[in-house]
Design a protein around this motif. Structure first.
Motif, PDB file in Angstrom:
ATOM      1  N   GLU A 330     -13.116 -57.261  -5.395  1.00 44.73           N
ATOM      2  CA  GLU A 330     -13.113 -58.340  -4.418  1.00 44.73           C
ATOM      3  C   GLU A 330     -13.645 -59.628  -5.038  1.00 44.73           C
ATOM      4  O   GLU A 330     -13.053 -60.706  -4.875  1.00 44.73           O
ATOM      5  N   ALA A 331     -14.764 -59.519  -5.747  1.00 45.73           N
ATOM      6  CA  ALA A 331     -15.349 -60.707  -6.375  1.00 45.73           C
ATOM      7  C   ALA A 331     -14.391 -61.313  -7.397  1.00 45.73           C
ATOM      8  O   ALA A 331     -14.199 -62.541  -7.461  1.00 45.73           O
ATOM      9  N   GLN A 332     -13.774 -60.461  -8.218  1.00 45.48           N
ATOM     10  CA  GLN A 332     -12.853 -60.965  -9.223  1.00 45.48           C
ATOM     11  C   GLN A 332     -11.625 -61.614  -8.601  1.00 45.48           C
ATOM     12  O   GLN A 332     -11.094 -62.583  -9.128  1.00 45.48           O
ATOM     13  N   SER A 333     -11.170 -61.073  -7.470  1.00 45.41           N
ATOM     14  CA  SER A 333     -10.008 -61.673  -6.808  1.00 45.41           C
ATOM     15  C   SER A 333     -10.290 -63.117  -6.396  1.00 45.41           C
ATOM     16  O   SER A 333      -9.368 -63.915  -6.238  1.00 45.41           O
ATOM     17  N   GLN A 334     -11.576 -63.440  -6.224  1.00 45.23           N
ATOM     18  CA  GLN A 334     -11.967 -64.796  -5.845  1.00 45.23           C
ATOM     19  C   GLN A 334     -12.349 -65.648  -7.047  1.00 45.23           C
ATOM     20  O   GLN A 334     -12.960 -66.705  -6.895  1.00 45.23           O
ATOM     21  N   GLY A 335     -11.963 -65.176  -8.246  1.00 45.61           N
ATOM     22  CA  GLY A 335     -12.247 -65.937  -9.458  1.00 45.61           C
ATOM     23  C   GLY A 335     -13.715 -66.001  -9.796  1.00 45.61           C
ATOM     24  O   GLY A 335     -14.168 -66.923 -10.494  1.00 45.61           O
ATOM     25  N   LEU A 336     -14.478 -65.022  -9.330  1.00 49.21           N
ATOM     26  CA  LEU A 336     -15.925 -65.017  -9.531  1.00 49.21           C
ATOM     27  C   LEU A 336     -16.267 -64.194 -10.769  1.00 49.21           C
ATOM     28  O   LEU A 336     -15.921 -63.015 -10.844  1.00 49.21           O
ATOM     29  N   PRO A 337     -16.919 -64.779 -11.770  1.00 50.77           N
ATOM     30  CA  PRO A 337     -17.277 -64.002 -12.968  1.00 50.77           C
ATOM     31  C   PRO A 337     -18.312 -62.940 -12.626  1.00 50.77           C
ATOM     32  O   PRO A 337     -19.252 -63.204 -11.872  1.00 50.77           O
ATOM     33  N   CYS A 338     -18.134 -61.744 -13.172  1.00 53.38           N
ATOM     34  CA  CYS A 338     -18.986 -60.609 -12.827  1.00 53.38           C
ATOM     35  C   CYS A 338     -19.855 -60.187 -13.998  1.00 53.38           C
ATOM     36  O   CYS A 338     -19.377 -60.054 -15.132  1.00 53.38           O
ATOM     37  N   VAL A 339     -21.123 -59.946 -13.700  1.00 54.53           N
ATOM     38  CA  VAL A 339     -22.055 -59.327 -14.634  1.00 54.53           C
ATOM     39  C   VAL A 339     -22.415 -57.972 -14.049  1.00 54.53           C
ATOM     40  O   VAL A 339     -22.904 -57.880 -12.924  1.00 54.53           O
ATOM     41  N   THR A 340     -22.161 -56.904 -14.799  1.00 54.38           N
ATOM     42  CA  THR A 340     -22.420 -55.568 -14.281  1.00 54.38           C
ATOM     43  C   THR A 340     -22.748 -54.634 -15.443  1.00 54.38           C
ATOM     44  O   THR A 340     -22.988 -55.100 -16.567  1.00 54.38           O
ATOM     45  N   THR A 341     -22.775 -53.341 -15.189  1.00 56.14           N
ATOM     46  CA  THR A 341     -23.205 -52.387 -16.206  1.00 56.14           C
ATOM     47  C   THR A 341     -22.064 -51.455 -16.603  1.00 56.14           C
ATOM     48  O   THR A 341     -20.990 -51.456 -15.997  1.00 56.14           O
ATOM     49  N   THR A 342     -22.328 -50.638 -17.588  1.00 60.08           N
ATOM     50  CA  THR A 342     -21.322 -49.700 -18.102  1.00 60.08           C
ATOM     51  C   THR A 342     -21.322 -48.372 -17.355  1.00 60.08           C
ATOM     52  O   THR A 342     -20.730 -47.398 -17.810  1.00 60.08           O
ATOM     53  N   THR A 343     -21.979 -48.314 -16.203  1.00 60.78           N
ATOM     54  CA  THR A 343     -22.098 -47.066 -15.437  1.00 60.78           C
ATOM     55  C   THR A 343     -20.777 -46.682 -14.785  1.00 60.78           C
ATOM     56  O   THR A 343     -19.975 -47.530 -14.405  1.00 60.78           O
ATOM     57  N   GLY A 344     -20.564 -45.374 -14.626  1.00 65.67           N
ATOM     58  CA  GLY A 344     -19.425 -44.883 -13.862  1.00 65.67           C
ATOM     59  C   GLY A 344     -18.102 -45.310 -14.459  1.00 65.67           C
ATOM     60  O   GLY A 344     -17.893 -45.262 -15.671  1.00 65.67           O
ATOM     61  N   ALA A 345     -17.213 -45.775 -13.571  1.00 63.19           N
ATOM     62  CA  ALA A 345     -15.862 -46.150 -13.989  1.00 63.19           C
ATOM     63  C   ALA A 345     -15.678 -47.657 -14.075  1.00 63.19           C
ATOM     64  O   ALA A 345     -14.545 -48.148 -14.124  1.00 63.19           O
ATOM     65  N   ILE A 346     -16.765 -48.389 -14.114  1.00 59.86           N
ATOM     66  CA  ILE A 346     -16.673 -49.853 -14.090  1.00 59.86           C
ATOM     67  C   ILE A 346     -15.851 -50.386 -15.260  1.00 59.86           C
ATOM     68  O   ILE A 346     -15.100 -51.361 -15.119  1.00 59.86           O
ATOM     69  N   GLN A 347     -15.942 -49.723 -16.411  1.00 60.92           N
ATOM     70  CA  GLN A 347     -15.195 -50.202 -17.580  1.00 60.92           C
ATOM     71  C   GLN A 347     -13.690 -49.989 -17.436  1.00 60.92           C
ATOM     72  O   GLN A 347     -12.914 -50.494 -18.255  1.00 60.92           O
ATOM     73  N   GLU A 348     -13.258 -49.261 -16.408  1.00 56.92           N
ATOM     74  CA  GLU A 348     -11.825 -49.153 -16.127  1.00 56.92           C
ATOM     75  C   GLU A 348     -11.285 -50.445 -15.527  1.00 56.92           C
ATOM     76  O   GLU A 348     -10.079 -50.671 -15.496  1.00 56.92           O
ATOM     77  N   LEU A 349     -12.186 -51.292 -15.052  1.00 54.18           N
ATOM     78  CA  LEU A 349     -11.807 -52.584 -14.480  1.00 54.18           C
ATOM     79  C   LEU A 349     -12.237 -53.750 -15.358  1.00 54.18           C
ATOM     80  O   LEU A 349     -11.463 -54.683 -15.584  1.00 54.18           O
ATOM     81  N   ILE A 350     -13.452 -53.697 -15.867  1.00 54.83           N
ATOM     82  CA  ILE A 350     -14.052 -54.851 -16.541  1.00 54.83           C
ATOM     83  C   ILE A 350     -14.286 -54.552 -18.008  1.00 54.83           C
ATOM     84  O   ILE A 350     -14.822 -53.498 -18.370  1.00 54.83           O
ATOM     85  N   ASP A 351     -13.868 -55.494 -18.849  1.00 50.07           N
ATOM     86  CA  ASP A 351     -14.191 -55.442 -20.274  1.00 50.07           C
ATOM     87  C   ASP A 351     -14.673 -56.826 -20.696  1.00 50.07           C
ATOM     88  O   ASP A 351     -14.895 -57.704 -19.851  1.00 50.07           O
ATOM     89  N   ALA A 352     -14.808 -57.047 -21.993  1.00 47.86           N
ATOM     90  CA  ALA A 352     -15.375 -58.303 -22.480  1.00 47.86           C
ATOM     91  C   ALA A 352     -14.514 -59.516 -22.155  1.00 47.86           C
ATOM     92  O   ALA A 352     -15.002 -60.643 -22.144  1.00 47.86           O
ATOM     93  N   SER A 353     -13.228 -59.293 -21.879  1.00 50.53           N
ATOM     94  CA  SER A 353     -12.349 -60.422 -21.580  1.00 50.53           C
ATOM     95  C   SER A 353     -12.342 -60.787 -20.102  1.00 50.53           C
ATOM     96  O   SER A 353     -11.870 -61.872 -19.732  1.00 50.53           O
ATOM     97  N   THR A 354     -12.849 -59.896 -19.252  1.00 50.49           N
ATOM     98  CA  THR A 354     -12.789 -60.150 -17.815  1.00 50.49           C
ATOM     99  C   THR A 354     -14.163 -60.166 -17.141  1.00 50.49           C
ATOM    100  O   THR A 354     -14.253 -60.351 -15.928  1.00 50.49           O
ATOM    101  N   GLY A 355     -15.236 -59.969 -17.892  1.00 52.11           N
ATOM    102  CA  GLY A 355     -16.565 -59.974 -17.314  1.00 52.11           C
ATOM    103  C   GLY A 355     -17.606 -59.714 -18.371  1.00 52.11           C
ATOM    104  O   GLY A 355     -17.314 -59.727 -19.576  1.00 52.11           O
ATOM    105  N   VAL A 356     -18.830 -59.475 -17.953  1.00 51.90           N
ATOM    106  CA  VAL A 356     -19.935 -59.212 -18.880  1.00 51.90           C
ATOM    107  C   VAL A 356     -20.539 -57.865 -18.527  1.00 51.90           C
ATOM    108  O   VAL A 356     -20.935 -57.632 -17.373  1.00 51.90           O
ATOM    109  N   LEU A 357     -20.611 -56.977 -19.510  1.00 49.07           N
ATOM    110  CA  LEU A 357     -21.170 -55.643 -19.323  1.00 49.07           C
ATOM    111  C   LEU A 357     -22.480 -55.512 -20.086  1.00 49.07           C
ATOM    112  O   LEU A 357     -22.585 -55.951 -21.234  1.00 49.07           O
ATOM    113  N   VAL A 358     -23.464 -54.896 -19.439  1.00 53.31           N
ATOM    114  CA  VAL A 358     -24.746 -54.624 -20.088  1.00 53.31           C
ATOM    115  C   VAL A 358     -25.094 -53.165 -19.832  1.00 53.31           C
ATOM    116  O   VAL A 358     -24.542 -52.535 -18.924  1.00 53.31           O
TER     117      VAL A 358
END
Length: 416
Positions: A330-358
Motif C-alpha cells: 500500500e505504501a509503495q503504491s503511493q510512491g512512499l519509500p519504505c525502510v523495513t527488515t529482511t524478516t519473513g517474505a518482505i524480500q519477495e517485494l522489496i530489494d535495494a532498488s525499491t526500498g531499504v532493508l536492514v
C-alpha cells in the motif's frame, strides 16, 4: 477428505462458507478485498466468524460485501444452550464419530481450552450451516482451518484454505501435515510460506502460491510530494511484538538531533499503551502521534502525507513473524519509500532498488537508514517510483484474485 476441487468441474459450488477468525477487521484489508472481488465475480458466500468484531469502523470493501455473516460462540461457556443444541444435532450426523476421533487425537497432543473451543464451534457450525453450503474455505491454517476441518468431516463437505503468516509459523508441524492431507487445495500468499508448507504436504500439487496483490483502483497514484518540514515518518501495523515497534522507537531516539521529524503510527494492538510509555521515557512523546486503528480512506490519506514509511518486522518469541505485509504494498503504491527488515517474505517485494532493508532487531541500522533517506529527497523519490512500478507490475490484485476465483469454479468470471 480427498474431494475433487471445484476448479476440476464446470460448476461452482452452490455456496461457500468462508471461515474467518474475526469479521470485519481493519487489520485484514487483504481478506476484505478478496471477499468483495469474489462476490462481484459471482461466488455466493456465507461468512462465518469465530469472533465478534472489535473495531469501531470498517473499510469500503467491508461495506460493499453483501454476504450474510454467521457468528459462532466466541466462548462456549457464554452460549451453553446453543452449544448443547449444536452437539445434539451434530452427534446425529454420519461424520460425528470420525470428527470426534480426530478431535480427541488432536486434544491429546494439544491439551488447551482453544482446542476444545474449536471443536465446540464446529459442532455449532455443523448444526447451523445452511443446507445450500457445498464448500468450506478457511482463511488462516490455524484456528479457522481447525473449525473448517471438523465441520467438513461432520457434514461430509470438502474444504480448502488460504494460509497467510502467523498461522503458518505457529501451527505445529504434525497439525499442518494432517490438514494438508485432508484439504482439497490451499493457497499461500508468500514464497517462503509456500515452500515451508510444500515440504510438509503429502501431495504438493494441492498447494499454490498466490500473492494477495493490491487493488490499485482503491489506491490511485499519489500526487507529487513537495519537500516539507518536519519530515513525516509513518508506520501502519498492529502494536504486537512481531512488528518491532520497540526497536523502531529506539531507532527514532538515535536520529540526529538537528533532524526535524514527526512519527505517525496507525493501528491498534495490545502493546500500544506500553509503547507510548516507552516513547515518553525516551523523550519522544512530543514528536509522536498514536492514531489507533483507522479505516482505509484515512490510511491512504496518511500515506499521501508522509515522506518515509517504516516497518521494523521481526520474529517474536513464539516464532511468529510477518509474511509479506500488505501495508508495504500500500505504501509503495503511493510512491512512499519504505525502510523495513529482511524478516519473513518482505524480500519477495522489496530489494535495494525499491526500498531499504536492514537486519531485524537492529535499532542503529534502522536509524541510519531513516536518517540517510531523510537527507536525500532525490533518493526518496527514486525509491518511491520504483516501488510503485513493482507493485503495479508484479502484484496486480485482479490477476491474482482471478486464480483463486478459478479454484472455486468461476472460470468465466476469472477470464474476464
Amino acid at each position: 477428505m480427498n474431494a475433487v476441487p471445484p476448479s476440476a468441474g464446470k460448476q461452482a459450488p452452490r455456496r461457500v462458507a468462508v471461515l474467518l477468525k474475526g469479521y470485519p477487521r481493519l487489520s485484514e484489508t487483504f481478506i476484505a478485498q478478496e471477499i468483495e472481488a469474489l462476490e462481484r465475480m459471482g461466488l455466493a458466500m456465507t461468512l462465518v466468524s469465530l469472533r465478534h468484531p472489535t473495531d469501531h469502523e470498517v473499510h469500503p470493501a467491508h461495506r460493499a460485501v453483501a454476504a450474510p455473516v454467521l457468528y459462532l460462540p466466541e466462548y462456549l461457556w457464554r452460549e451453553p444452550l446453543r452449544v448443547w443444541r449444536g452437539w445434539r444435532r451434530a452427534s446425529g450426523l454420519p461424520g460425528y464419530r470420525e470428527a470426534r476421533r480426530k478431535f480427541l487425537a488432536d486434544l491429546s497432543r494439544d491439551i488447551t481450552p482453544n482446542r476444545v473451543r474449536r471443536f465446540g464451534q464446529a459442532l455449532v457450525l455443523a448444526a447451523e450451516l445452511p443446507q445450500e453450503i457445498g464448500w468450506l474455505h478457511a482463511h488462516f491454517l490455524h484456528t479457522p482451518a481447525s473449525v473448517a476441518r471438523y465441520t467438513a468431516i461432520l457434514r461430509g463437505l470438502p474444504w480448502s484454505c488460504s494460509a497467510h503468516a502467523r498461522d503458518i509459523w505457529i501451527t505445529p508441524d504434525w497439525e499442518k501435515r494432517e490438514k494438508l492431507a485432508e484439504l482439497s487445495w490451499l493457497v499461500a500468499c508468500t514464497r517462503s510460506g509456500f515452500d515451508h508448507l510444500r515440504d510438509l504436504a503429502p501431495d504438493p500439487r494441492r498447494l499454490e502460491l498466490v500473492y494477495h496483490g493490491l487493488d490499485v483502483k482503491r489506491f490511485p497514484p499519489a500526487p507529487a510530494r513537495d519537500a516539507q518540514s518536519p519530515l513525516i515518518i509513518l508506520s501502519v501495523g498492529r502494536a504486537v511484538e512481531k512488528k518491532g515497534y520497540n526497536v523502531l522507537l529506539q531507532a527514532l531516539g538515535k536520529l540526529p538531533r538537528d533532524l526535524d521529524w514527526r512519527f505517525v503510527h496507525i493501528g491498534g494492538g495490545a502493546l500500544r499503551d506500553g509503547l507510548a510509555r516507552m516513547a515518553k521515557r525516551l523523550g519522544l512523546s512530543s514528536r509522536i502521534e498514536w492514531r489507533g486503528a483507522q479505516p482505509q480512506e484515512k490510511v491512504i490519506e496518511a500515506y499521501r502525507r508522509a515522506d518515509i514509511f517504516v516497518l521494523a518486522s521481526r520474529i517474536d518469541r513464539d516464532g511468529d513473524r510477518d509474511g509479506l505485509p500488505n501495508v508495504l504494498m500500500e505504501a509503495q503504491s503511493q510512491g512512499l519509500p519504505c525502510v523495513t527488515t529482511t524478516t519473513g517474505a518482505i524480500q519477495e517485494l522489496i530489494d535495494a532498488s525499491t526500498g531499504v532493508l536492514v537486519p531485524p532487531d537492529d535499532a542503529p541500522a534502522l536509524a541510519g537508514a531513516i536518517a540517510a533517506l531523510a537527507l536525500d529527497p532525490a533518493r526518496r523519490r527514486a525509491l518511491g517510483a520504483a516501488g510503485a512500478a513493482r507493485v503495479a507490475h508484479d502484484f496486480a490484485f485482479a490477476r491474482n484474485v482471478a486464480r483463486i476465483a478459478a479454484k472455486f469454479g468461476l472460470h468465466d468470471a476469472a477470464e474476464r
